[in-house]
Each structure stands twice: as structure tokens, then as C-alpha cells.
Scaffold this motif. Structure first.
Motif, short mmCIF file in Angstrom:
data_model
loop_
_atom_site.label_atom_id
_atom_site.label_comp_id
_atom_site.label_asym_id
_atom_site.label_seq_id
_atom_site.Cartn_x
_atom_site.Cartn_y
_atom_site.Cartn_z
N GLY A 172 -12.13 7.79 -5.34
CA GLY A 172 -13.19 6.91 -5.83
C GLY A 172 -13.18 6.77 -7.33
N ALA A 173 -12.92 7.87 -8.04
CA ALA A 173 -12.96 7.83 -9.51
C ALA A 173 -11.91 6.89 -10.08
N ILE A 174 -10.71 6.86 -9.49
CA ILE A 174 -9.61 6.07 -10.05
C ILE A 174 -9.43 4.75 -9.31
N ALA A 175 -10.43 4.32 -8.57
CA ALA A 175 -10.34 3.12 -7.75
C ALA A 175 -10.08 1.88 -8.60
N GLU A 176 -9.48 0.86 -7.95
CA GLU A 176 -9.31 -0.50 -8.46
C GLU A 176 -8.19 -0.67 -9.50
N ARG A 177 -7.35 0.35 -9.69
CA ARG A 177 -6.29 0.17 -10.70
C ARG A 177 -5.01 0.91 -10.39
N VAL A 178 -4.99 1.82 -9.41
CA VAL A 178 -3.81 2.64 -9.14
C VAL A 178 -3.06 2.09 -7.93
N LYS A 179 -1.73 2.08 -8.05
CA LYS A 179 -0.90 1.62 -6.93
C LYS A 179 -1.07 2.54 -5.72
N PHE A 180 -0.99 1.95 -4.55
CA PHE A 180 -1.18 2.72 -3.32
C PHE A 180 -0.12 3.82 -3.17
N PRO A 181 1.16 3.58 -3.44
CA PRO A 181 2.15 4.67 -3.33
C PRO A 181 1.85 5.82 -4.29
N VAL A 182 1.30 5.50 -5.45
CA VAL A 182 0.96 6.55 -6.42
C VAL A 182 -0.14 7.44 -5.84
N TYR A 183 -1.12 6.82 -5.17
CA TYR A 183 -2.20 7.62 -4.59
C TYR A 183 -1.66 8.55 -3.50
N ILE A 184 -0.65 8.10 -2.77
CA ILE A 184 -0.03 8.98 -1.77
C ILE A 184 0.57 10.20 -2.44
N VAL A 185 1.23 10.00 -3.60
CA VAL A 185 1.80 11.13 -4.34
C VAL A 185 0.71 12.07 -4.82
N ILE A 186 -0.41 11.49 -5.30
CA ILE A 186 -1.54 12.30 -5.74
C ILE A 186 -2.03 13.19 -4.60
N THR A 187 -2.17 12.60 -3.43
CA THR A 187 -2.62 13.35 -2.26
C THR A 187 -1.67 14.51 -1.95
N ILE A 188 -0.37 14.25 -2.02
CA ILE A 188 0.63 15.30 -1.74
C ILE A 188 0.50 16.45 -2.74
N VAL A 189 0.37 16.11 -4.03
CA VAL A 189 0.29 17.15 -5.07
C VAL A 189 -0.95 18.01 -4.88
N ILE A 190 -2.09 17.38 -4.59
CA ILE A 190 -3.33 18.16 -4.44
C ILE A 190 -3.29 19.01 -3.17
N VAL A 191 -2.88 18.40 -2.06
CA VAL A 191 -2.91 19.11 -0.77
C VAL A 191 -1.87 20.24 -0.73
N CYS A 192 -0.70 19.99 -1.28
CA CYS A 192 0.39 20.97 -1.16
C CYS A 192 0.43 21.97 -2.30
N PHE A 193 -0.30 21.74 -3.36
CA PHE A 193 -0.15 22.63 -4.52
C PHE A 193 -1.48 23.02 -5.14
#
Length: 842
Positions: free
Chosen positions: A103-124
Motif C-alpha cells: 500500500g505504501a509504494i502503490a501507484e508507481r512500482v512495476k509489478f515484477p519489482v513487487y514480486i521481487v520485494i515479496t521474495i526478499v521479505i518472505v525469504c529473508f
């Protein structure tokens, strides 16, 4: 009877339901063109979180500790009902931490980038922090740090990571203006966002209640504190907003409820209801203040995730020892608070550092943000190809702009609200197209008028930048209209004289000074130009200056003609006066001449008489006592005749001048007549004697056998006088202290009569010899000459008499003008020739 496993699974389902709440909340608070993208991210992050947490995250978080820092991947998930229930519950927590960031970074980040963000937070990030705090052997847990249900582990992680990402990607396009003022955001669906809050509140009961991992006696108190915290947060938030901003907004109500729930998460199992209300109320005030602070520093959090989850999470974690501390041996409140604070700082530094370093590196090779155009049209379209009627209308507008074609119309669906907008838009475009066609017609008309105007026109904006210049500016100012357009002449620093004049005009205008008037300057070609500048103002409807219209009229020729006319009028007056004087002088001059002739005749008789008288006396009386000589008488007898002869010569000279002046005033018509050009030369020499007698010796070498030549005598005399006077002035300029020589000769051949006027003056420079017959060309200072003399001579000889006038000159040697006139005229029509040949001596 509810078993512990069933209770945990039920609460896990409630926490999963919070994903629906976050979806409604975040898509409702963002703009309509990005709502699908936000929903896509919420579905994607919970899906990935479950899989990745099962593969990696759970083992890192709860596996056997390696030095209290991280769990071992070698410990797989045990397939018992208790551990599986616990895994599902924790997987929902993990998904929640990621969703907060979306929600904080909404409306400006590419969808594939958000997938990477999810991976980094969940896995690390999330499993390592979870291991530190919730694993029995975690190093922060060993310090005595306490966080019951995740104010720090879940909510603060999402807030810290969001803050780092915002430092990298920046604010949404046009969210802040150049002064830092906040642009309003029109949320896509506020009721949907508020529904999301209610779903989150409901799911929070499972979030906090399930953290007991057993259905025991503490569950009712936990649920009560959770409910009270949500309500207290809302009340406090609305109160502080009313107090500070004098209004109530849905956004404040949403933030109040959520910040109260986040703050109570850390301590809901150990505090009393009153403390829960106080903690939640303070959290709402902190959230309000943090939101203002983010705006102050231009940090654009689309859904206030950082004030709510980071602010509320930090406060809730610190509040736990403050409201639950019980003094005991070896402990103090300060020590307890410091333990909590140290844990918060450690988690914050780790989350922000990892997030910033990883995604700053990624951003250097693959931009995290979408491009400006994609952000403008919305991520629904640019990232997911999900258009709508509004976008179709926008595409029509874009196409109109790209093609500059106002005839394009939007498709109208009368059944939809947007279709109604499209219909009225088309009607507006019909009017606009008609108006534009009329404006275009008027523009072309006025452009044609301005471009065909002989007067130079320049349009200047209030800053001094030239917006338009017509073709005539090339003639009037010597400036290139195309190069002038777009140039800010007020800042010109070159040496072009025409641009320097324009710069001075514009500076006068910008300084609110009068600029209208006559100006004289030398343009880039070296020509002296006189112009009349007139300034018109372009005003807005509220009488503000929109620009200036400069009209520049070339009055060089007009002023020269005026000066020439004044000179001609003066000369005409002088001519009339001279003729009158000649008439008045001629009458007494005639009787003076007659009387002097009489005196001369009489004195001659008197001398003869005196001689006879003397001889007679001598004969009568040879012995008469007469003086042998009388010197005085002899002198008188000798000099008086000479004086009388000189007087007669002077009278004759004056008579010749008067005769020539009469001929000038009353010439024998404008018709050609056979004339003795030798006499014309002599008369011109007499008339100009006052010009040359002090500066030159004038010699005549005239062919006595020169035949009469058909010409207009007064005009040939004018040419000769021009050449003689020019020669005198040239000699005076080069040798003011010594006399020069002017020689005039005449000769003839079978076809022509030639007159040469030569001087030993400074000569004419090679650079200007081809220009001397041009109208108004002069090398003399302003006021000393009009530049018309040789031009007039050229017209008289070449055009009127069908002859030629040529010049031959060598610097520091002298100049020769050669006039060639035909002895016979073929017809009475004027003959046109090119300029006389100009030969430069080598």
C-alpha cells in the motif's frame, strides 16, 4: 470443546481474511486507474508468501538456531496437526507484513519489482527478524524483549521496508508541486476502503487472539482489548483532527482504527482495558503527527502505512513495559523500556539496510518505477492491460493532441455514466473545433497581413523573448526573422548593432519606460538607418501585460528626402534672392562701368592735354622756370590708367557672375540646345572660385576648336560644380596647410566631347569606389553631406544626356572624373545606362 489446534486454525482463517481487508482498503484509497494493480499485488503477495514461507521462511524462523541469528534450513516442517496449524497461522502473519508495504509504494512500482520485494521479505527479512524475536534462542528474545502478536515483528517490518523503498522510488508524479504543496488525491472508493477497515478489525481478533496458540482464559481479555483499541483509536484520531484541522475525514477515521489495533498487538494479553484505551488513543495521535511529518519531507505514502504500522508498532512495543512494569529486584522501568527500544532499533536498522541496499542495486540496472507515461495512464493499463471507458476517452484526447485533429470524437455509450461525459465532451469539441477553425482563419489572415506589411513587426513576451518577427524586419533592422524568433534580446551579449538596439528597446519596455520615438543606428551591414518605433501593449482580460508589439518603420529615405527637400527649398530661396540681387546689382554696375569708361577716356585726353600744355609752355618761354620733373604727377599719370583698367576688369568679372546667376535662375528651358562647353566650363570655374581659390590652383586646358555640343547647359554646369567642389573638399581634407592642383581639360573626337576634371587629392579607396554613384552614399560626417551629389551627376550625364561619367583613382595620387557626351543626339528620349565604369588605378 475447542482444541488448541482448531482455535489456531480458526484464527489463521481470520488472519487470512485480513488480506481481503487490505485489498479493499488499499484499492479504495488509491486512484481508480491503479485499483486493479493494487488488488493484483495483494493476491500475489499472499499466494507467494504461503509457498515461499513453506519452502524457506518457516525453517529460517523456527528451525534450530544458529548463534541466535537464524534457523537452520535442515529442519523440515513436521506433519503434525499442531505444527501444521502453527505454520498456517505464521504464514498468514508473513503475508500481512508484505501487504503492508504494497500500500505504501502503490501507484508507481512495476509489478515484477513487487514480486521481487515479496521474495526478499518472505525469504529473508521476515524470517530472520521473527527468529530474533519469537524463536526461544533468538538473540533479541534473550535480552528480555517482548512482542506478543507482532507490533514489531509484523507491522514494524512492513513499515521499515516501506520507508526504505520510498527513499529509493520517491513520490508519485505531481504529488507535490514545486513549492512542496500537496496535490489532492481522489480516492477510487472510500466506502470500500472503510469496509476494508471493518474486515481488518474482524480479522485482528484472530491475529491477536490466535497468538495465544491455545484457547485459554486470556483469550476473552485479548479480544476485549483489541475491540477497545480500535474504537479508542478512531475517537482520538477524529478528536485530534478536529482540534488541529477543524474537520473530520474518512482517512482520519481509517488511520485511527488501524493505529489503535497495531499498537495494542504487542501487549493485548497482559494489560487491562483502560490501558488498552490509553495506548490506542496515544497511537492515533502519533499516527496523525507522523502523517504531517511525512508530507513535510515530501515522503509519499499512498495509504499512510508508515504512520499507522511503523508509528503504531514502535509505540505499542515501547508501551508494553510502561503499562505492565512491576518493580522487582535487579530490574527497573528504564531498563525494561531500553530493552524494548534496543530491539526496535535493531529490527529497524536490519530491515532498512537490507531493503535499501538490495533495491538500490536492482534500481541501478532495472528501474523499479514505471515510466512517466505509464504512471499517468495508470498501472491498470500499463501493467495489466485493463482499460475502461475513462481510458478510452483519455485515448481519444491523446490522439487529438498527437495528431492535432479536433475532428476526432469519443464513442458514446448512453447507458453508462462515462458515456454521458463522452457525449458532452463531443458537444464541447464541436464548439471548440468551430472556434479553432475561425481562429486558424484569423491567424492566417493576420499573418498574411503582417508578413506583407512593409513595416517591421516584432512580438515580445513580458520576459523579453521574441515570439514573432515578420519578413520586413530584414529590411528595416537587418535582422533574420527566423533567427530572431525565440531569442531573448534582453540577455543578448554579442556585438550585432541591430540586436543591441533591439536589446535597448526591450530593456526600456521591461523597465516601464517610454520607448516610442525616432532612432538612428548603423546596422550589421554598415548602413545608417533611421526608424520610428511604436509600441503596442497586449493585455489580458484583467489588464495585465501579456506582451508587447513593436512596429518599426524605416524612415531613412523619408528623412533624407525631407533633408533634400529642405536643401532644395533653401537653394531655391537662395536662387531667387541671387536673381534679385543680380538684377539690383546689374543696374548700378552698368552705370559704374559707363562712368569708369568715361573717366578712362577723359583721363587719357587729360594726359594728352597736359603733355601739350607742357610742350607749349616750353616753346613760349624756353627760359621758363619749370620743374625738371614732378614725381607725383608722373606717378599719377602712370598708375591711374592701371587702376582704371583693374576696375574695369573687376566690373567685367562681376558682370559675368551676374550673367551666369541669371542663366541658372532662368535657364533656356529644359530643352537640349547646342552649347559652347568651354564657356560652360569657364562659367562654372568663375562661380566656384570662392571654393577653390584658397585650397587649389585651378588650371584650364581647353581645346579652342571644341565644337558646340547638344546639352542642357545648366545641368552640365551643375555637374562641373559638383566635381570642382568635391575636389576642393578632398584636397582640403588631405592637405589643409598647402594648395593642391585641379586641372580641367576638354577635347573631342568624331563622336564625343570629353571633359576631364583631375585633382591631386587623397584619392578614393578601392573598397568604396564602386559605391560613390549610389544615392545617399557619403564618407562625410553627419550634417556635412547628403550623398546625393555624384548620384545626381550620374543621372544627368548617363540618363538624361546619354553619356558616361567614369572615375579613375589611386590613393595618395589623385582622382580623375571623365565626362563623355555624344556630339549628336539620336532621338529625344532618355537613354538609360548602367553605372559608369569604375576603374581603379593599379
Amino acid at each position: 470443546m475447542i482444541t488448541d489446534a482448531s482455535w489456531v486454525l480458526t484464527c489463521a482463517a481470520l488472519v487470512f481474511l485480513m488480506q481481503a481487508g487490505f485489498l479493499c482498503l488499499e484499492s479504495g484509497l488509491t486512484r481508480n486507474r491503479n485499483s486493479i494493480n493494487v488488488a493484483m499485488k495483494n493476491i500475489a503477495d499472499i499466494s507467494l508468501a504461503i509457498i515461499l514461507y513453506w519452502l524457506v521462511g518457516y525453517s529460517l524462523m523456527y528451525g534450530p538456531s544458529i548463534g541466535g541469528m537464524v534457523g537452520s534450513l535442515a529442519a523440515p516442517l513436521e506433519h503434525t496437526s499442531g505444527e501444521i496449524s502453527f505454520f498456517i497461522f505464521q504464514a498468514m502473519f508473513c503475508g500481512t507484513a508484505v501487504t503492508i508495504l504494497s500500500g505504501a509504494i502503490a501507484e508507481r512500482v512495476k509489478f515484477p519489482v513487487y514480486i521481487v520485494i515479496t521474495i526478499v521479505i518472505v525469504c529473508f527479512i521476515y524470517p530472520i527478524v521473527g527468529h530474533w524475536v519469537w524463536n526461544e534462542e533468538g538473540w533479541i528474545r534473550q535480552t528480555g524483549f517482548d512482542d506478543f502478536a507482532g507490533s514489531t515483528v509484523v507491522h514494524s517490518i512492513g513499515g521499515w521496508c516501506a520507508l526504505s523503498m520510498l527513499f529509493i522510488i520517491g513520490a508519485r508524479k505531481n504529488r507535490f508541486d514545486h513549492k512542496g504543496n500537496l496535490s489532492p488525491v481522489y480516492h477510487s472508493n472510500l466506502p470500500q476502503a472503510m469496509l476494508g477497515v471493518l474486515i481488518l478489525w474482524f480479522g485482528w481478533l484472530g491475529f491477536n487472539g490466535g497468538s495465544t496458540l491455545a484457547f485459554n482464559d486470556s483469550v476473552p481479555l485479548i479480544l476485549l482489548n483489541t475491540m477497545l483499541a480500535g474504537g479508542a483509536g478512531l475517537v482520538a484520531s477524529l478528536f485530534i483532527e478536529r482540534l488541529v484541522l477543524n474537520h473530520y475525514t474518512p482517512r482520519s477515521a481509517i488511520n485511527g482504527v488501524l493505529s489503535g489495533l497495531v499498537a495494542i498487538t504487542a501487549s493485548c494479553n497482559v494489560i487491562d482495558p483502560v490501558s488498552a484505551v490509553i495506548i490506542a488513543a496515544i497511537s492515533a495521535c502519533i499516527t496523525f503527527g507522523l502523517e504531517m511529518l511525512l508530507i513535510r519531507f515530501r515522503i509519499d505514502d499512498a495509504v499512510s502505512a508508515i504512520p499507522v504500522h511503523l508509528g503504531g508498532g514502535v509505540w505499542g512495543t515501547l508501551a508494553l513495559p510502561i503499562f505492565t512494569f512491576e518493580p522487582s529486584e535487579g530490574t527497573s522501568l528504564i531498563t525494561a523500556v531500553f530493552t524494548q527500544f534496543s530491539g526496535i532499533v535493531s529490527v529497524g536498522l536490519f530491515c532498512m539496510t537490507v531493503t535499501y541496499v538490495v533495491f538500490r542495486l536492482i534500481n541501478s540496472v532495472y528501474p523499479l518505477r514505471v515510466d512517466g507515461h505509464s504512471e499517468e495512464i495508470g498501472l491498470n493499463i500499463s501493467e495489466h492491460s485493463q482499460g475502461n471507458e475513462v481510458y478510452d476517452l483519455i485515448k481519444v484526447m491523446e490522439e487529438q493532441g498527437k495528431r492535432n485533429d479536433l475532428s476526432i470524437r469519443a464513442s458514446v455509450n448512453e447507458f453508462s455514466d462515462t458515456g454521458l461525459i463522452a457525449r458532452y465532451y463531443n458537444q464541447t469539441m464541436d464548439v471548440l473545433e468551430d472556434t479553432n477553425q475561425e481562429l486558424e482563419f484569423n491567424k492566417l489572415k493576420y499573418e498574411a497581413i503582417s508578413q506583407n506589411s512593409p513595416i517591421g513587426i516584432i512580438s515580445v513576451d513580458p520576459s523579453g523573448c521574441c515570439l514573432f518577427a515578420n519578413i520586413a524586419i530584414n529590411e528595416t533592422m537587418g535582422l533574420d526573422a527566423e533567427l530572431l524568433t525565440g531569442l531573448n534580446a534582453s540577455n543578448y551579449s554579442g556585438e550585432d548593432p541591430s540586436l543591441l538596439v533591439l536589446k535597448e528597446w526591450i530593456r526600456l519596455l521591461l523597465g516601464n519606460k517610454e520607448a516610442t520615438g525616432e532612432y538612428e543606428f548603423k546596422n550589421r551591414h554598415g548602413d545608417i538607418k533611421s526608424v520610428y518605433l511604436q509600441v503596442g501593449l497586449e493585455l489580458t482580460p484583467d489588464e495585465q501585460i501579456k506582451g508587447y508589439i513593436l512596429t518599426i518603420n524605416d524612415i531613412t529615405e523619408r528623412l533624407q528626402l525631407e533633408r533634400q527637400l529642405k536643401q532644395a527649398q533653401k537653394m531655391e530661396s537662395v536662387g531667387h534672392m541671387a536673381a534679385g540681387l543680380a538684377h539690383e546689382i546689374n543696374s548700378p554696375l552698368q552705370f559704374i562701368s559707363s562712368n569708369v569708361d568715361f573717366i578712362k577716356s577723359s583721363f587719357s585726353n587729360l594726359i594728352a592735354m597736359q603733355k601739350v600744355y607742357t610742350d607749349l609752355l616750353c616753346k613760349i618761354d624756353s627760359h621758363a622756370n619749370l620743374p625738371e620733373s614732378n614725381d607725383d604727377l608722373d606717378f599719377i599719370m602712370e598708375e591711374v590708367p592701371n587702376a582704371i583698367d583693374q576696375t574695369l576688369e573687376g566690373v567685367d568679372r562681376v558682370s559675368n557672375i551676374i550673367r551666369f546667376m541669371k542663366e541658372l535662375e532662368q535657364p533656356s528651358g529644359r530643352e537640349f540646345a547646342s552649347q559652347n562647353l568651354n564657356r560652360t566650363i569657364e562659367n562654372s570655374v568663375v562661380v566656384t572660385r570662392n571654393e577653390w581659390k584658397a585650397s587649389a590652383d585651378l588650371k584650364l586646358e581647353l581645346d579652342k576648336s571644341l565644337p558646340e555640343t547638344p546639352c542642357i547647359e545648366s545641368e552640365i554646369s551643375q555637374v562641373l560644380m559638383i566635381l570642382i567642389v568635391n575636389a576642393c573638399q578632398a584636397i582640403q581634407e588631405s592637405s589643409p596647410n598647402s594648395k593642391g592642383t585641379i586641372k580641367i581639360s576638354s577635347r573631342f573626337d568624331e563622336d564625343n566631347v570629353t571633359i576631364c576634371v583631375m585633382d591631386n587629392g587623397p584619392g578614393i579607396p578601392n573598397t568604396i569606389i564602386d559605391k560613390i554613384f549610389d544615392p545617399f552614399f557619403t564618407t562625410k560626417p553627419v550634417g556635412m553631406g547628403t550623398g546625393q551629389g555624384l548620384s545626381v551627376a550620374y543621372k544627368i550625364i548617363n540618363n538624361q544626356h546619354g553619356g558616361k561619367i567614369a572615375v579613375k583613382s589611386k590613393e595618395r595620387v589623385g582622382t580623375q572624373f571623365r565626362i563623355t557626351l555624344p556630339r549628336k543626339r539620336e532621338n529625344s528620349e532618355s537613354v538609360n545606362f548602367n553605372h559608369g565604369e569604375s576603374v581603379t588605378a593599379s
